[in-house]
Motif scaffolding. Structure first.
Motif, PDB file in Angstrom:
ATOM      1  N   LYS A 266       0.838  -1.209   0.000  1.00  0.00           N
ATOM      2  CA  LYS A 266       0.000   0.000   0.000  1.00  0.00           C
ATOM      3  C   LYS A 266       0.870   1.256   0.000  1.00  0.00           C
ATOM      4  O   LYS A 266       0.586   2.227  -0.725  1.00  0.00           O
ATOM      5  CB  LYS A 266      -0.919   0.007   1.219  1.00  0.00           C
ATOM      6  N   LYS A 267       1.943   1.251   0.780  1.00  0.00           N
ATOM      7  CA  LYS A 267       2.848   2.399   0.818  1.00  0.00           C
ATOM      8  C   LYS A 267       3.456   2.654  -0.557  1.00  0.00           C
ATOM      9  O   LYS A 267       3.558   3.805  -1.000  1.00  0.00           O
ATOM     10  CB  LYS A 267       3.947   2.172   1.854  1.00  0.00           C
ATOM     11  N   CYS A 268       3.861   1.583  -1.235  1.00  0.00           N
ATOM     12  CA  CYS A 268       4.449   1.735  -2.566  1.00  0.00           C
ATOM     13  C   CYS A 268       3.443   2.341  -3.545  1.00  0.00           C
ATOM     14  O   CYS A 268       3.786   3.232  -4.339  1.00  0.00           O
ATOM     15  CB  CYS A 268       4.934   0.383  -3.086  1.00  0.00           C
ATOM     16  N   ASP A 270       0.861   4.195  -2.759  1.00  0.00           N
ATOM     17  CA  ASP A 270       0.604   5.582  -2.362  1.00  0.00           C
ATOM     18  C   ASP A 270       1.712   6.511  -2.828  1.00  0.00           C
ATOM     19  O   ASP A 270       1.444   7.620  -3.328  1.00  0.00           O
ATOM     20  CB  ASP A 270       0.460   5.675  -0.840  1.00  0.00           C
ATOM     21  N   VAL A 271       2.974   6.074  -2.677  1.00  0.00           N
ATOM     22  CA  VAL A 271       4.101   6.907  -3.102  1.00  0.00           C
ATOM     23  C   VAL A 271       4.117   7.059  -4.618  1.00  0.00           C
ATOM     24  O   VAL A 271       4.377   8.154  -5.143  1.00  0.00           O
ATOM     25  CB  VAL A 271       5.437   6.324  -2.596  1.00  0.00           C
ATOM     26  N   ARG A 272       3.842   5.981  -5.313  1.00  0.00           N
ATOM     27  CA  ARG A 272       3.776   6.052  -6.778  1.00  0.00           C
ATOM     28  C   ARG A 272       2.697   7.039  -7.212  1.00  0.00           C
ATOM     29  O   ARG A 272       2.913   7.837  -8.136  1.00  0.00           O
ATOM     30  CB  ARG A 272       3.483   4.668  -7.363  1.00  0.00           C
ATOM     31  N   ARG A 273       1.557   7.015  -6.538  1.00  0.00           N
ATOM     32  CA  ARG A 273       0.459   7.935  -6.861  1.00  0.00           C
ATOM     33  C   ARG A 273       0.853   9.383  -6.556  1.00  0.00           C
ATOM     34  O   ARG A 273       0.583  10.293  -7.342  1.00  0.00           O
ATOM     35  CB  ARG A 273      -0.789   7.536  -6.070  1.00  0.00           C
ATOM     36  N   PHE A 274       1.535   9.575  -5.434  1.00  0.00           N
ATOM     37  CA  PHE A 274       1.986  10.921  -5.061  1.00  0.00           C
ATOM     38  C   PHE A 274       2.991  11.455  -6.080  1.00  0.00           C
ATOM     39  O   PHE A 274       2.898  12.602  -6.525  1.00  0.00           O
ATOM     40  CB  PHE A 274       2.610  10.877  -3.671  1.00  0.00           C
TER      41      PHE A 274
END
Length: 312
Positions: A266-268, A270-274
């Motif tokens: 999920k963190k990956c 989220d960071v990709r989306r950011f």
């Protein structure tokens, strides 16, 4: 459907993530798989477009320039360790003699070899072809290492994983069932057969020229124009709450590892989306934490946009 004529008979196998190499092991390049328990039910329950498969086979067979070979592997991420779910000695019916056996110095001794197949019990741990499903499931295994080809994280591969060539749907089903026997499954308060790992079934399509000059024990030449394309099917274990599953001991530790790996995924995302929302001139892009979990390292090629991804 038999695809051996379509695929060709080159003694090569996948190497690393994108390369191929010469291989003389018949269990890998020309295997005959042992029958698997329940395979008839699996085969009868399959629903796929046979006409579409036949059309693809016909197209490939008419290609006079290229040959194609399909290799598969099956492994799991259990407690943040990667384990092979396939074992060549029990998966195939071909038994390759070791150097000691050839020299007549097997550790089992002459008496063990003189027993022969007739003297063995139906479930004989000394004979891989007569081992029961429960015995296969209990085989010892060693954790494998996850590496990156050329130091590039988006070309991750499992070093030493078993990859075997398949020609028919039956071959594929037998490999799947064999792997399922060895997968980490235990009972919890909610499920009597709960998956305790993330499982990955990987198919690699090797393509090379029909006139490729393959020389035994030598590197595959660049003139073969060999290439490898990979498809990975992933069964992610579900997140768990100890209050509901009543997990303790090993089951609780497994659940913790599963939850952490899913949170890292999920963190990956989220960071990709950011990062995708940032203007290129603004800077400030964050580092995607692929290395925090084995699962996200394996998913990196897809998450980086180098693959088509579908979630079911």
């Amino acid at each position: 459907m038999e695809l051996s004529n379509v695929q060709g008979e080159f003694p090569v196998r996948p190497k690393y993530a994108t390369q191929v190499e010469y291989c003389s092991d018949p269990r890998v390049v020309a295997p005959t798989f042992r029958a698997a328990p329940g395979e008839e039910a699996w085969l009868s329950g399959l629903d796929y477009d046979t006409s579409g498969v036949a059309e693809i086979a016909q197209t490939l067979q008419s290609d006079n320039e290229w040959v194609y070979q399909l290799y598969v592997s099956y492994f799991e991420v259990y407690n943040e360790m990667v384990y092979d779910l396939l074992d060549l000695t029990t998966l195939t019916t071909v038994q390759v003699k070791s150097h000691d056996d050839v020299q007549g110095q097997s550790t089992r001794g002459r008496a063990g070899r003189k027993r022969g197949a007739r003297g063995r019990k139906r479930d004989d741990p000394d004979d891989p072809l007569r081992m029961s499903p429960s015995a296969i499931a209990g085989l010892a295994r060693t954790a494998l290492v996850l590496r990156s080809e050329g130091g590039r994280g988006n070309e991750a591969f499992v070093d030493g994983v078993t990859e075997v060539r398949v020609r028919t749907v039956q071959d594929l089903v037998r490999v799947l069932i064999h792997g399922q026997l060895r997968r980490s499954v235990h009972a919890t308060g909610l499920n009597s057969g709960s998956s305790r790992s993330h499982a990955l079934f990987q198919a690699k399509l090797v393509k090379l020229r029909r006139d490729a000059p393959i020389v035994p024990l030598s590197s595959v030449p660049s003139s073969a124009q060999a290439s490898v394309r990979t498809m990975t099917i992933v069964d992610l274990a579900g997140s768990e709450r100890a209050k509901r599953t009543m997990n303790q001991g090993d089951r609780l530790a497994e659940a913790g590892k599963i939850n952490v790996s899913l949170m890292t995924l999920k963190k990956c995302l989220d960071v990709r989306r950011f990062n995708a929302a940032l203007d290129a001139s603004d800077g400030g892009a964050q580092l995607v934490p692929y290395n925090e979990s084995k699962v996200t390292r394996l998913f990196q090629p897809a998450l980086e946009g180098g693959a088509k991804t579908v979630m079911v």
